[in-house]
Design a protein around this motif. Structure first.
Motif, PDB file in Angstrom:
ATOM      1  N   LEU A 136      -8.032  23.128 -46.851  1.00 35.57           N
ATOM      2  CA  LEU A 136      -9.008  23.661 -45.899  1.00 35.57           C
ATOM      3  C   LEU A 136     -10.164  24.350 -46.619  1.00 35.57           C
ATOM      4  O   LEU A 136     -11.328  24.212 -46.219  1.00 35.57           O
ATOM      5  N   GLU A 137      -9.846  25.113 -47.656  1.00 36.62           N
ATOM      6  CA  GLU A 137     -10.900  25.808 -48.400  1.00 36.62           C
ATOM      7  C   GLU A 137     -11.888  24.806 -49.002  1.00 36.62           C
ATOM      8  O   GLU A 137     -13.111  25.003 -48.941  1.00 36.62           O
ATOM      9  N   GLU A 138     -11.368  23.720 -49.561  1.00 36.49           N
ATOM     10  CA  GLU A 138     -12.250  22.708 -50.148  1.00 36.49           C
ATOM     11  C   GLU A 138     -13.069  22.007 -49.068  1.00 36.49           C
ATOM     12  O   GLU A 138     -14.263  21.726 -49.256  1.00 36.49           O
ATOM     13  N   TYR A 139     -12.441  21.722 -47.943  1.00 36.74           N
ATOM     14  CA  TYR A 139     -13.113  21.049 -46.837  1.00 36.74           C
ATOM     15  C   TYR A 139     -14.225  21.935 -46.266  1.00 36.74           C
ATOM     16  O   TYR A 139     -15.348  21.472 -46.020  1.00 36.74           O
ATOM     17  N   ILE A 140     -13.916  23.216 -46.087  1.00 37.86           N
ATOM     18  CA  ILE A 140     -14.903  24.158 -45.554  1.00 37.86           C
ATOM     19  C   ILE A 140     -16.086  24.300 -46.514  1.00 37.86           C
ATOM     20  O   ILE A 140     -17.248  24.382 -46.089  1.00 37.86           O
ATOM     21  N   GLN A 141     -15.811  24.318 -47.806  1.00 35.83           N
ATOM     22  CA  GLN A 141     -16.900  24.390 -48.791  1.00 35.83           C
ATOM     23  C   GLN A 141     -17.829  23.183 -48.662  1.00 35.83           C
ATOM     24  O   GLN A 141     -19.056  23.333 -48.736  1.00 35.83           O
ATOM     25  N   ASN A 142     -17.262  22.000 -48.460  1.00 30.32           N
ATOM     26  CA  ASN A 142     -18.091  20.802 -48.293  1.00 30.32           C
ATOM     27  C   ASN A 142     -18.907  20.862 -47.013  1.00 30.32           C
ATOM     28  O   ASN A 142     -20.080  20.447 -46.981  1.00 30.32           O
ATOM     29  N   LEU A 143     -18.314  21.379 -45.941  1.00 33.27           N
ATOM     30  CA  LEU A 143     -19.058  21.539 -44.686  1.00 33.27           C
ATOM     31  C   LEU A 143     -20.198  22.539 -44.854  1.00 33.27           C
ATOM     32  O   LEU A 143     -21.327  22.317 -44.364  1.00 33.27           O
ATOM     33  N   GLN A 144     -19.917  23.646 -45.541  1.00 33.76           N
ATOM     34  CA  GLN A 144     -20.954  24.649 -45.761  1.00 33.76           C
ATOM     35  C   GLN A 144     -22.081  24.091 -46.631  1.00 33.76           C
ATOM     36  O   GLN A 144     -23.261  24.375 -46.388  1.00 33.76           O
ATOM     37  N   GLN A 145     -21.729  23.285 -47.630  1.00 33.63           N
ATOM     38  CA  GLN A 145     -22.740  22.674 -48.482  1.00 33.63           C
ATOM     39  C   GLN A 145     -23.623  21.725 -47.659  1.00 33.63           C
ATOM     40  O   GLN A 145     -24.846  21.708 -47.816  1.00 33.63           O
ATOM     41  N   PHE A 146     -23.011  20.957 -46.775  1.00 28.18           N
ATOM     42  CA  PHE A 146     -23.761  20.048 -45.908  1.00 28.18           C
ATOM     43  C   PHE A 146     -24.714  20.847 -45.019  1.00 28.18           C
ATOM     44  O   PHE A 146     -25.879  20.480 -44.820  1.00 28.18           O
ATOM     45  N   ARG A 147     -24.226  21.963 -44.496  1.00 28.92           N
ATOM     46  CA  ARG A 147     -25.055  22.823 -43.646  1.00 28.92           C
ATOM     47  C   ARG A 147     -26.253  23.359 -44.427  1.00 28.92           C
ATOM     48  O   ARG A 147     -27.382  23.397 -43.899  1.00 28.92           O
ATOM     49  N   GLU A 148     -26.020  23.779 -45.682  1.00 29.08           N
ATOM     50  CA  GLU A 148     -27.112  24.295 -46.505  1.00 29.08           C
ATOM     51  C   GLU A 148     -28.167  23.215 -46.776  1.00 29.08           C
ATOM     52  O   GLU A 148     -29.370  23.494 -46.767  1.00 29.08           O
ATOM     53  N   LEU A 149     -27.715  22.000 -47.002  1.00 20.13           N
ATOM     54  CA  LEU A 149     -28.658  20.901 -47.208  1.00 20.13           C
ATOM     55  C   LEU A 149     -29.492  20.661 -45.953  1.00 20.13           C
ATOM     56  O   LEU A 149     -30.704  20.390 -46.043  1.00 20.13           O
TER      57      LEU A 149
END
Length: 285
Positions: A242-255
């Protein structure tokens, strides 16, 4: 061959149907705390007879297919009651907890830890499907701790119903399955929750939902009674994924916030590589 199925849902019921097809002389007995499930299994021809735990002394094979929080206790009880030549196997989605719990049982050699990678989002005897396991992978853990003759018996059953076998230690199984199965279910449940909370008018959801949405939230129809205990038993691995998945979602949001759609394109293009991986797996099957 007397085969006892404990837990007459999708997984146990489908195994019973395949065993009936491939082993004509097998007698299939069903045990379930839900009396309606027992009645349905009899009506559908999944089992020949209802049974109780007191009948387990005549079992050749016992398949335990119940939620993982119950499975440990049930497997301990089954091992206490079966004869010395019976094979006992569980089919749960987590393996480390049950392997640890049964490690010192006097009849540990009668037990085989398995996880058939197959299923649908439906549950109960009516969800049982013949040929569900054809071409699917079955993970077997700690095979060396099971008596060799009982290993042979299990492998004969799995081969006849068309399963591929992979051997893995229980710890690695639970870590890997958190990524490819448990995280998928969490994502599906939470996407469904997000849409339901946002779209209070359900008609709008149904009118606008296409096949993409339907396939993505399909797993949200899965049984919470089965999946909540899985998440609990595999908590450490699930939290890591979940932590890795959330990091990827947050990165997508930042982009998105930076209007960096060129990078979003590259991210998606790189992820498209998963098509080749999945196609390779299907070809191997």
């Amino acid at each position: 061959m007397n085969v006892f199925i404990i837990g007459l849902g999708l997984i146990g019921g489908s195994l019973a149907l395949d065993i009936r097809r491939e082993f004509k002389q097998a007698q299939l007995f069903g045990i379930d705390t839900n009396e309606e499930h027992v009645s349905q299994a009899l009506e559908l021809g999944i089992i020949d007879s209802a049974a109780s735990m007191d009948d387990l002394n005549k079992a050749t094979i016992v398949i335990v297919s119940v939620p993982v929080d119950i499975s440990i206790r049930v497997c301990q009880q089954v091992l206490d009651m079966v004869n010395d030549h019976a094979l006992v196997l569980d089919v749960g989605s987590t393996k480390e907890a049950i392997c640890d719990a049964l490690a010192s049982h006097p009849k540990r050699r009668n037990f085989l830890a398995t996880h058939p990678i197959a299923g649908t989002e439906f549950s109960g005897p009516k969800a049982a499907l013949e040929h569900l396991y054809q071409g699917k992978t079955n993970i077997i853990c700690e095979v060396e701790k099971t008596a060799f003759k009982l290993q042979e018996r299990a492998l004969e059953v799995f081969a006849k119903i068309g399963m591929r076998i992979r051997y893995m230690d229980a710890k690695s199984h639970d870590k890997h399955i958190a990524y490819v199965s448990h995280l998928s279910h969490i994502s599906s449940f939470m996407l469904g929750k997000t849409v339901i909370e946002k779209e209070k008018n359900e008609r709008d959801i149904f009118d606008m939902a296409g096949s993409g949405f339907a396939s993505t939230v399909r797993l949200a129809k899965s049984s919470p009674a089965m999946w909540a205990p899985i998440f609990k038993q595999n908590k450490g691995n699930v939290l890591e994924t979940l932590e890795e998945y959330i990091q990827n979602l947050q990165q997508f949001r930042e982009l998105m916030l930076r209007d960096d759609f060129e990078e979003i394109f590259r991210e998606m293009e790189n992820t498209n590589h998963i098509k080749q991986i999945l196609n390779g797996i299907l070809q191997e099957a």
